[in-house]
Design a protein around this motif. Sequence first.
Motif, PDB file in Angstrom:
ATOM      1  N   CYS A 178      28.461 122.451 191.497  1.00 57.30           N
ATOM      2  CA  CYS A 178      28.973 123.825 191.532  1.00 57.30           C
ATOM      3  C   CYS A 178      29.545 124.292 190.196  1.00 57.30           C
ATOM      4  O   CYS A 178      29.621 125.490 189.949  1.00 57.30           O
ATOM      5  CB  CYS A 178      30.074 123.969 192.578  1.00 57.30           C
ATOM      6  N   HIS A 179      30.042 123.360 189.355  1.00 58.99           N
ATOM      7  CA  HIS A 179      30.752 123.748 188.126  1.00 58.99           C
ATOM      8  C   HIS A 179      29.892 123.496 186.904  1.00 58.99           C
ATOM      9  O   HIS A 179      29.422 122.377 186.692  1.00 58.99           O
ATOM     10  CB  HIS A 179      32.041 122.938 187.964  1.00 58.99           C
ATOM     11  N   ARG A 235      28.956 132.960 193.495  1.00 64.37           N
ATOM     12  CA  ARG A 235      29.893 133.420 194.525  1.00 64.37           C
ATOM     13  C   ARG A 235      29.242 133.342 195.909  1.00 64.37           C
ATOM     14  O   ARG A 235      29.882 132.933 196.879  1.00 64.37           O
ATOM     15  CB  ARG A 235      30.328 134.856 194.237  1.00 64.37           C
ATOM     16  N   ASN A 248      29.471 130.039 197.488  1.00 66.49           N
ATOM     17  CA  ASN A 248      30.788 129.430 197.657  1.00 66.49           C
ATOM     18  C   ASN A 248      31.753 130.329 198.408  1.00 66.49           C
ATOM     19  O   ASN A 248      32.944 130.377 198.105  1.00 66.49           O
ATOM     20  CB  ASN A 248      31.372 129.054 196.293  1.00 66.49           C
ATOM     21  N   PRO A 270      33.255 129.086 191.237  1.00 67.25           N
ATOM     22  CA  PRO A 270      33.699 127.808 190.667  1.00 67.25           C
ATOM     23  C   PRO A 270      33.837 127.948 189.151  1.00 67.25           C
ATOM     24  O   PRO A 270      32.869 128.312 188.492  1.00 67.25           O
ATOM     25  CB  PRO A 270      32.555 126.845 191.015  1.00 67.25           C
ATOM     26  N   MET A 313      37.415 125.276 197.394  1.00 67.96           N
ATOM     27  CA  MET A 313      36.666 124.033 197.173  1.00 67.96           C
ATOM     28  C   MET A 313      37.052 123.001 198.227  1.00 67.96           C
ATOM     29  O   MET A 313      38.234 122.661 198.356  1.00 67.96           O
ATOM     30  CB  MET A 313      36.972 123.497 195.769  1.00 67.96           C
TER      31      MET A 313
END
Lengths: 281, 440
Positions: A62-63, A135, A138, A143, A209
């Motif tokens: 995710c990052h 977005r 998540n 993230p 998260m």
Amino acid sequence: MLRKVIALAALGLAISAGPALAAGGAEAPKHVEFSFEGPFGQFDQAQLQRGYKVYREVCAACHGMNLVSFRNLGQKHGPFYDPKYPNPNDNPYVRAIAAEYQINDIDSETGDVIQRAASSADRFPDPYPNEPAARAGNGGALPPDLSVIIKARHHGPQYVYSILTGYENPPAGLNVTPGQYYNPYMLGDLTAFWTGDHHSVPVGGFIAMPPPLQPDGVTFDDGTRATVEQQAKDVVAFLAWASEPKMIERKQFGLAAMIYLVLLAGLVYASYRRIWRNVAH
Amino acid sequence: MSGHHPTYEPKTGFERWLDLRLPIVRLAYETAVAFPTPKNLNYWWTFGAILATMLLVQLATGIVLAMHYVPHVDHAFGSVERIMRDVNYGWLIRYMHANGASMFFIAVYIHIFRNLYYGSYKAPREILWIIGCLIYLAMMATAFMGYVLPWGQMSFHGAVVITNLLGALPVVGEAITTWLWGGFAVDNPTLNRFFSLHYLLPFVIAGLVALHIWALHVPGNNNPTGVNVKSAEDTVPFHPYYTVKDGFAIVLFFIMFGTFVFYGPNLLGHPDNYIPANPLVTPAHIVPEWYFLPFYAILRAVPDKLGGVLLMFGAIGVLFVLPWLDTSKVRSMRYRPTARWYFLIFVLACFVLGWCGAKLPDDPVIPGLTTFILGDSDLNSYVWLSRIATAYYFAYFLIVLPVLGLTETPSPVPESISDPVLSHPAAAPAGAAAAPELRG
């Protein structure tokens, strides 16, 4: 003397800006020490490699880390630095890591959008093509990029470690929004979600998260047991390196510069005493 | 000044030839070598040289940074990080520049406080003092715009808050703000012009420094006794006596500077500035750099926006008229035992204001203690502490200095500089700044 007092006061002011930020309510970060702290601190290369693995297998889903290139991994004091390859672009480990990724490019012959294996010169690719996609994947939360995350938080290493290891079951009486998780180390204001006594609103906040680290979620190649704490510590070390890849160089340079300045101060002071010795003042 | 005997003798044929056409070597000699300087200057007087050095450091590092920096909203943050990661010794240059700004302000604040204590702003040094105030203003503008350039969260939202202050001005406020922004919000045109001005202003400062030194060299240095130079016996040539003393202080200052650069380069900054600017997300608390905190506290002490802005600018404006507010005939507070206490409280008030500027106005100063609501806030809050300190700040200039000069009885002032020097230390009154260990 006053110079020192003022410097300390300035320092105090800079630091006291911190509590103002924490006023929204979050648990103070856990006390945890790292090898890279202090004036002589060093990165532990094995730890950086383990940390990279945690990032690669867990966080990178995710990052992104869009300020870091694969070649950085093989730079001096980096996770995969090898003195045999002073130029990190020659480092086979770095090249192999880069080649695991496919990145978008333009075919220079046809102009078509193609995918090719990454090279050491490429940056870490972002996990999402754009912010709306991130977005959407998540629950509306974005993230954050992790390139300088350790510098971007008060008590960065301790803070990130605390978030990663600090998930708790929400206290009874706290209505947790679906898709959110309670974390006492997250800055927030839970008053609106608290059904209990108004004077005992729990500290902390919600984070989108889910708890990212699981015991033995990754397998460390050096046989280190992959507890949640161990993974958190290792990935924080890796992120600290990524935030400040020249930190060791800076401290080593600093030591030489300080020794030079102290010796120079002694010499200039001796000259000063000698020049002024016959002047009443 | 009296006792100014230039002794420059052109030695070579070329020097004689040049001296008749452009006496630049003579000027340098008279300014930096032969200049008669009171022999009793203490270490508080070394901050002038420290400031000149810091200006050079900022110019040198800044010019190199500008070679690599990209003044565009999409690239500024990344280009600063690129300097830190990929430019040779970029981390050193950038951390020196960022921390150098703080060091510059530490030095300038000590320089200003020294001035206030020893009455250096009084006749015949009013112009010297006013040029100094202009330098300080230009420094603040430069530092503010420099902080915007990395285009982090504090850069952006700090710029929004500060530029919006001008919007409080009646009638023209909105037009000025739009003109300053180059649009209707802080955006790329704002960043571009801030970069341009951030590059320009240091050279304006350098020009003002030249005037400052010129204005210094007409009456000569003040000194800790505040007594005028009476004879050649009172002075020593600037070189080597003060080049070596200033040099020693500069090296000590650099040890402190280096401690920050090498071991705590981000201690004086704010972590939020490592988050790329995002106009849609406002940081929980927008805090300026530490050197603006006292003024930020004054701004927030006033419930009315325009009033706050005017008071904040007034806090600097009052400095310009200070030479005419202080009615005392005695320059140095060494011989003003009452004034010394008011001065000490003034320094304390400045620190308190700085502390308040870093805090949330409504937070209690003493945690857990609720007193009573006075006006809009609990008395035990930073906003009330700021108000008390602000009141003292202005009272010091507008009431204490004008009245005290007429009412106090100063202690006996020495006949000449050499007088207390020769009978030192018995005749030197014990004052915080006159402590023997601090004197050269």
